[in-house]
Structure formats: C-alpha cells, structure tokens
Write a protein that holds these residues in place. Structure first.
Motif, short mmCIF file in Angstrom:
data_model
loop_
_atom_site.label_atom_id
_atom_site.label_comp_id
_atom_site.label_asym_id
_atom_site.label_seq_id
_atom_site.Cartn_x
_atom_site.Cartn_y
_atom_site.Cartn_z
N PRO A 228 0.81 -1.22 0.00
CA PRO A 228 0.00 0.00 0.00
C PRO A 228 0.84 1.27 0.00
CG PRO A 228 -0.89 -1.59 1.56
CD PRO A 228 0.43 -2.14 1.10
N HIS A 229 0.35 2.25 -0.72
CA HIS A 229 1.01 3.55 -0.83
C HIS A 229 1.35 4.12 0.55
CE1 HIS A 229 1.57 7.73 -2.30
NE2 HIS A 229 0.88 8.06 -1.22
N ALA A 230 0.40 4.08 1.47
CA ALA A 230 0.59 4.68 2.79
C ALA A 230 1.74 4.02 3.55
CB ALA A 230 -0.69 4.61 3.60
N ASP A 231 1.90 2.71 3.40
CA ASP A 231 2.97 2.00 4.11
C ASP A 231 4.34 2.40 3.57
OD1 ASP A 231 0.98 0.76 5.52
OD2 ASP A 231 1.18 -1.19 4.53
N VAL A 232 4.44 2.53 2.26
CA VAL A 232 5.72 2.94 1.66
C VAL A 232 6.08 4.35 2.12
CG1 VAL A 232 6.92 3.44 -0.51
CG2 VAL A 232 5.39 1.45 -0.35
N VAL A 233 5.11 5.25 2.07
CA VAL A 233 5.37 6.64 2.47
C VAL A 233 5.73 6.71 3.95
CG1 VAL A 233 4.36 8.94 2.66
CG2 VAL A 233 3.93 7.55 0.63
N ARG A 234 5.08 5.91 4.77
CA ARG A 234 5.41 5.90 6.21
C ARG A 234 6.88 5.51 6.41
NH1 ARG A 234 2.15 2.19 7.69
NH2 ARG A 234 0.37 3.60 7.82
N ASP A 235 7.35 4.52 5.67
CA ASP A 235 8.76 4.14 5.78
C ASP A 235 9.68 5.31 5.42
OD1 ASP A 235 8.13 1.60 6.56
OD2 ASP A 235 8.80 0.61 4.72
N LEU A 236 9.35 6.01 4.35
CA LEU A 236 10.20 7.11 3.91
C LEU A 236 10.21 8.24 4.94
CD1 LEU A 236 9.32 7.23 0.11
CD2 LEU A 236 11.16 6.00 1.27
N LEU A 237 9.08 8.51 5.55
CA LEU A 237 9.03 9.56 6.57
C LEU A 237 9.84 9.16 7.80
CD1 LEU A 237 5.26 10.59 6.31
CD2 LEU A 237 7.25 11.93 5.57
N CYS A 238 9.78 7.88 8.17
CA CYS A 238 10.59 7.42 9.31
C CYS A 238 12.08 7.53 9.00
CB CYS A 238 10.21 5.99 9.67
SG CYS A 238 8.58 5.82 10.44
N HIS A 239 12.47 7.15 7.81
CA HIS A 239 13.88 7.29 7.43
C HIS A 239 14.31 8.75 7.51
CE1 HIS A 239 15.12 3.29 6.23
NE2 HIS A 239 14.06 3.14 5.46
N ARG A 240 13.47 9.66 7.06
CA ARG A 240 13.81 11.08 7.12
C ARG A 240 13.92 11.56 8.56
NH1 ARG A 240 9.09 15.11 5.85
NH2 ARG A 240 8.61 14.36 7.94
N ASP A 241 12.95 11.21 9.37
CA ASP A 241 12.89 11.75 10.73
C ASP A 241 13.90 11.09 11.67
OD1 ASP A 241 10.85 13.34 9.80
OD2 ASP A 241 9.24 12.09 10.63
N TRP A 242 14.17 9.79 11.48
CA TRP A 242 15.04 9.07 12.39
C TRP A 242 16.51 9.08 11.97
CZ3 TRP A 242 11.59 4.05 12.76
CH2 TRP A 242 10.39 4.38 13.42
N TYR A 243 16.75 9.05 10.64
CA TYR A 243 18.11 8.88 10.15
C TYR A 243 18.57 10.02 9.25
CZ TYR A 243 16.69 4.31 11.78
OH TYR A 243 16.19 3.29 12.56
N GLY A 244 17.73 11.02 9.08
CA GLY A 244 18.10 12.16 8.25
C GLY A 244 18.27 11.81 6.78
N ALA A 245 17.58 10.78 6.31
CA ALA A 245 17.71 10.39 4.91
C ALA A 245 17.30 11.54 4.00
CB ALA A 245 16.85 9.16 4.63
N ASP A 246 18.14 11.80 3.00
CA ASP A 246 17.83 12.84 2.03
C ASP A 246 17.47 12.27 0.67
OD1 ASP A 246 20.33 11.94 1.35
OD2 ASP A 246 21.35 13.83 1.81
N GLY A 247 17.29 10.95 0.63
CA GLY A 247 16.88 10.28 -0.59
C GLY A 247 16.15 9.01 -0.26
N ALA A 248 15.65 8.33 -1.29
CA ALA A 248 14.88 7.10 -1.10
C ALA A 248 15.36 6.04 -2.08
CB ALA A 248 13.39 7.37 -1.30
N PHE A 249 15.44 4.81 -1.56
CA PHE A 249 15.75 3.64 -2.38
C PHE A 249 14.52 2.75 -2.34
CE2 PHE A 249 17.27 -0.71 -2.97
CZ PHE A 249 18.20 -0.61 -4.00
N LEU A 250 13.77 2.74 -3.43
CA LEU A 250 12.56 1.92 -3.51
C LEU A 250 12.94 0.57 -4.10
CD1 LEU A 250 9.92 4.49 -4.83
CD2 LEU A 250 10.58 3.98 -2.46
N ASP A 251 12.68 -0.50 -3.35
CA ASP A 251 13.07 -1.84 -3.77
C ASP A 251 11.88 -2.58 -4.35
OD1 ASP A 251 14.85 -3.89 -4.17
OD2 ASP A 251 14.75 -4.65 -2.12
N GLN A 252 12.20 -3.61 -5.15
CA GLN A 252 11.17 -4.45 -5.78
C GLN A 252 10.12 -3.57 -6.46
OE1 GLN A 252 11.00 -8.70 -3.93
NE2 GLN A 252 10.14 -7.30 -2.41
N VAL A 253 10.62 -2.72 -7.35
CA VAL A 253 9.75 -1.82 -8.10
C VAL A 253 9.28 -2.51 -9.38
CG1 VAL A 253 9.62 0.40 -9.32
CG2 VAL A 253 10.88 0.22 -7.17
#
Length: 210
Positions: free
Chosen positions: A74-99
């Motif tokens: 689901p879209h919401a689950d993917v976006v939640r992961d990206l927001l957590c990476h940003r907030d917890w680890y300062g991620a400035d990019g995204a690696f989407l797997d199994q696209v």
C-alpha cells in the motif's frame, strides 16, 4: 567520480570497521542505502542514526530503504517508511526496492514519487532489478536495471531506449562476483556475497582496514 551505490545491510554495531570503510570511501559514493530492518524498523536505531550522520557529514547521499513489493504494498505503508527514514536517520533520498517495471503500475509509482519528493527525497532510486518500461525514467533519478549474480550479468542485454538517457541514470547491482569483475553501468555495486544475503558484503574495492 561518485560511482558506487552501496546497499550494505549489516548493523553498524556489529560491523563497525566495514561502516568506517564506507565513510572513508565517501568521494566515490553515489549513495548508501540505510536499511535497519527491511525498512526503518519500528523505532529509531541509534547506531544507524550515528552512521547516517557521519555519511551526510562526508557528503554522501543517505537513501532510506522501502520495499514496494512490485506495486502490491500500500502507498501509505511505503510513504510511512520514507518519513521514518527522514525523521530518524536524516535520509535525504529514497531507495525503492522491488519496483514493478510494468506500464500499468506507473500511476501507483507516480503517487509514491510525489510523496517521496514532498517528504524531502532529493534523490529517488528505483530498483527494478531489470529494464522497466521506458516511462519509469521520468520518475526516478537513478534506475537499477540489473540486480543479480555475475553469471547472469555477463549476458545482460541492454534495450535501445536506454541510449536516450545519460549513462549516469542507470545502476547495476551485481553479486557473487569474482574480484576482477567490473560493471558496465556508470553507477554500480559489485560484491562477492552470494546466497540469500549478498548485500552483507562490501564492494570489492571498498575494504575495511585491518
């Protein structure tokens, strides 16, 4: 030249020398994929937060890992992961797997792209693992068009449409590779690891200090 995209899936507390080697290789790194638990995990991991900070300080892209399950997640689950990476680890990019590489999945991934950019992803990497429909080049900054073992990589066929884009838009992730193996893509990662967890090894030319 920043040519190495490294998905190194080992914990910094367990492999500190390897993570130190990655930080030391910063001038050659296109980016490093941060993946504490097949995603960001359920809470912040201090060890990953520290190493992500060191990578950013060295000028390396920090790419938060999110599995898309070929468009089924689901879209919401993917976006939640990206927001957590940003907030917890300062991620400035995204690696989407199994696209997915199919044209009918493009609307789903367009929505994810919009959300990822809104979440602060300056770099979006799409890991198809094979050559996708050409329209995906409009979404990602970098397309992973091969992920697999060296034996399969040696017979990789490259479609003509890729010539319409700069070489720097494509990445190959190759495992089970001998030390003399070299990738054809401008951005790449070639590792010796094999089996179910090949990305627990560093590229051949990034070695921890002994």
């Amino acid at each position: 030249m920043k040519t190495l995209l490294v998905p190194y899936y080992e914990h910094p507390a367990e492999q500190p020398d390897a993570w130190n080697a990655l930080v030391a290789a910063a001038p050659r790194l296109y980016g490093v994929v941060v993946n504490p638990a097949s995603g960001p995990g359920t809470s912040p991991d201090p060890s990953f937060a520290v190493v992500a900070g060191r990578l950013r300080a060295a000028g390396v892209r920090v790419l938060g890992y999110a599995d898309t399950d070929y468009g089924r997640r689901p879209h919401a689950d993917v976006v939640r992961d990206l927001l957590c990476h940003r907030d917890w680890y300062g991620a400035d990019g995204a690696f989407l797997d199994q696209v997915s590489g199919e044209a009918d999945a493009l609307p789903h991934y367009r929505r994810i792209e919009v959300a990822a950019r809104a979440a602060g992803a300056r770099t979006l990497v799409l890991n198809h693992g094979a050559h996708p429909d050409p329209a995906y080049a409009e979404l990602g900054d970098l397309l992973v068009t091969f992920e697999g073992p060296w034996d399969a990589y040696r017979s990789l066929a490259v479609p003509l449409w890729t010539a319409d884009h700069p070489r720097e838009r494509f990445c190959h992730l190759v495992y089970a590779a001998p030390s003399e193996a070299r990738a054809e893509a401008a951005v790449h990662c070639v590792v010796p690891g094999d089996g179910a967890h090949p990305w627990g090894t560093l590229p051949h030319d990034v070695e921890p200090e002994l």
